[in-house]
Design an enzyme around this catalytic site. Structure first.
Site, PDB file in Angstrom:
ATOM      1  N   TYR A   1      -1.739 -12.600 -57.771  1.00 42.08           N
ATOM      2  CA  TYR A   1      -1.171 -11.291 -58.096  1.00 42.08           C
ATOM      3  C   TYR A   1      -2.277 -10.328 -58.512  1.00 42.08           C
ATOM      4  O   TYR A   1      -2.334  -9.183 -58.040  1.00 42.08           O
ATOM      5  CB  TYR A   1      -0.142 -11.445 -59.212  1.00 42.08           C
ATOM      6  CG  TYR A   1       0.498 -10.152 -59.664  1.00 42.08           C
ATOM      7  CD1 TYR A   1       1.568  -9.619 -58.956  1.00 42.08           C
ATOM      8  CD2 TYR A   1       0.037  -9.476 -60.790  1.00 42.08           C
ATOM      9  CE1 TYR A   1       2.162  -8.426 -59.359  1.00 42.08           C
ATOM     10  CE2 TYR A   1       0.621  -8.289 -61.198  1.00 42.08           C
ATOM     11  CZ  TYR A   1       1.685  -7.771 -60.482  1.00 42.08           C
ATOM     12  OH  TYR A   1       2.267  -6.597 -60.883  1.00 42.08           O
TER      13      TYR A   1
ATOM     14  N   LYS B   1      -3.763  -6.722 -56.833  1.00 44.08           N
ATOM     15  CA  LYS B   1      -3.831  -5.463 -57.576  1.00 44.08           C
ATOM     16  C   LYS B   1      -5.259  -4.914 -57.599  1.00 44.08           C
ATOM     17  O   LYS B   1      -5.461  -3.693 -57.565  1.00 44.08           O
ATOM     18  CB  LYS B   1      -3.305  -5.661 -58.999  1.00 44.08           C
ATOM     19  CG  LYS B   1      -1.823  -6.028 -59.045  1.00 44.08           C
ATOM     20  CD  LYS B   1      -0.983  -5.041 -58.247  1.00 44.08           C
ATOM     21  CE  LYS B   1       0.487  -5.393 -58.207  1.00 44.08           C
ATOM     22  NZ  LYS B   1       1.279  -4.427 -57.406  1.00 44.08           N
TER      23      LYS B   1
END
Length: 422
Positions: free
Chosen positions: A266, A270
């Site tokens: 994740y 980002k």
């Protein structure tokens, strides 16, 4: 249950906490910790920063006071009686002017020293992941401003669409052919054409040790969280460049700067989203000569959405758990003002968010280890991830068939663009 209305004298996050405590039965005794939360829920770093900025570092207040102290008889007498206070007022005046000048130069440079305005009745916003969470509130807020909005999501909206200006088009962002089909659907729908605002909000996540994550989940997460950005921009950006008018909003995270354990994929997506924003902003000016196409990257901290559950944050002063409405309101405000750059939430993180990687290695190590205490307790995942694994896109073909049809759909889009340019 609907969330309480925001009170102007304290943040929405504090209002939610206080509403929860107020709903406790009168005869039920509150713990000492609950009483402490009740008293200090509204006291966050953002509140103090805003207070200082609007008072001590506000040139609209400090400059007139300093001028009065030297240009009026009464002010001159006061300055003779209080020389130390005058020196402090002078320092505050200089600091407030420097802060204002820095803010002005930052805004203008991020706008490439150009100005542009929205014609709300003619603007079309596409919001990915607009069926739930932050995306839902951005959709409703943009529609309330008079814009037409299209939701691209794998699941239907969890709320009634209040106006005819909001349309939903099913799209699995992890499959390129589904994106191409959604583009065709947007351009073939009466009243819709070329978006002028693209909000890349959709994201999926899960928390697990790095070596235990299967390839299928890794590929899906990277497809949704970052590769879909490239695919959507490839479809919608050319028209914005041609008109020199538009905005690309990328939803990143503070994990783009510091990678916590257990959510490494994740955080990787980002970090890539932040790089995507920075590179695109530079290319728009240097390569495409479209300085009025703005780019905004949003880097929020933990938010109270369906993506996470079980999260416990000890330091609510610096990093309170944000409500999705709070983030959505801040993003839409920047969109309507056409201000690019990076939006940190909470805003106090703008003081050190971008500089974290310049800190000493031993400090960064402590921060990452400290983040483990949070990520080890939360359950990260969302219905989008579960639905794409089990069902695929509602009303669409299975993934295999979509991949077989991808070339046909792409060819149709290319042919449509060629006809319009011809």
């Amino acid at each position: 249950m609907s969330r309480p209305v925001q009170r102007r004298w304290l943040p929405r996050e504090a209002a939610v906490v206080l509403s929860t405590l107020n709903s406790t039965p009168i005869r039920q005794e509150r713990t000492t910790a609950d009483s402490s939360v009740f008293l200090y829920a509204g006291l966050t770093a953002d509140v103090l920063q805003s207070l200082v900025k609007n008072t001590l570092l506000n040139p609209a207040l400090t400059l007139p006071l300093y001028i009065l102290s030297s240009s009026t008889e009464r002010g001159y007498e006061w300055s003779l009686l209080h020389p130390t206070a005058l020196r402090r007022l002078r320092v505050l005046c200089y600091l407030s002017l420097a802060r204002w000048l820095n803010s002005y130069l930052t805004r203008r440079s991020l706008s490439n020293w150009t100005s542009d305005k929205w014609v709300t009745s003619q603007e079309l916003a596409v919001v990915t992941g607009g069926s739930t969470g932050i995306g839902k509130h951005m959709v409703l807020s943009l529609a309330s401003k008079g814009l037409k909005v299209v939701i691209l999501d794998v699941q239907a909206p969890t709320y009634d669409l209040p106006t005819k200006s909001i349309a939903y088009i099913p799209c699995d962002l992890s499959i390129p052919a589904s994106i191409s089909q959604a583009v065709v659907d947007i351009r073939s729908t009466p009243g819709l054409s070329h978006p002028t605002i693209l909000v890349l909000n959709a994201g999926i996540g899960f928390n697990a040790p790095l070596i235990s994550i299967p390839d299928s989940l890794l590929e899906k997460q990277f497809n949704v969280n970052i590769l879909s950005h490239f695919r959507l921009v490839r479809h919608f950006l050319p028209d914005m460049i041609k008109k020199n008018h538009g905005m690309i909003v990328t939803m990143a995270s503070l994990s783009a700067y510091i990678t916590p354990p257990l959510i490494v994929p994740y955080a990787c997506t980002k970090s890539a989203s932040l790089s995507f924003h920075e590179g695109l902003a530079a290319e728009l000016v240097t390569e495409y000569k479209a300085p009025k196409v703005r780019t905004l990257c949003v880097c929020p901290s933990w938010a109270n959405t369906g993506l996470v559950s079980g999260l416990q944050v000890k330091d609510k002063f610096l990093s309170p758990i944000l409500e999705p409405e709070t983030i959505a309101e801040a993003v839409v405000e920047r969109i309507m003002r056409q201000e690019g750059g990076v939006l940190y939430m909470p805003k106090i993180h703008s003081w050190y968010g971008g500089s974290i990687r310049g800190w000493p290695d031993w400090v960064q190590t402590i921060v990452r280890k400290g983040a483990y205490k949070q990520t080890s307790l939360l359950t990260m995942g969302n219905t989008t991830l579960q639905q794409t694994q089990e069902q695929g896109v509602p009303g669409a073909d299975p993934e295999e068939n979509l991949e077989e049809k991808e070339e046909v759909v792409v060819e149709a889009v290319v042919q449509e663009e060629a006809e319009k340019s011809g």
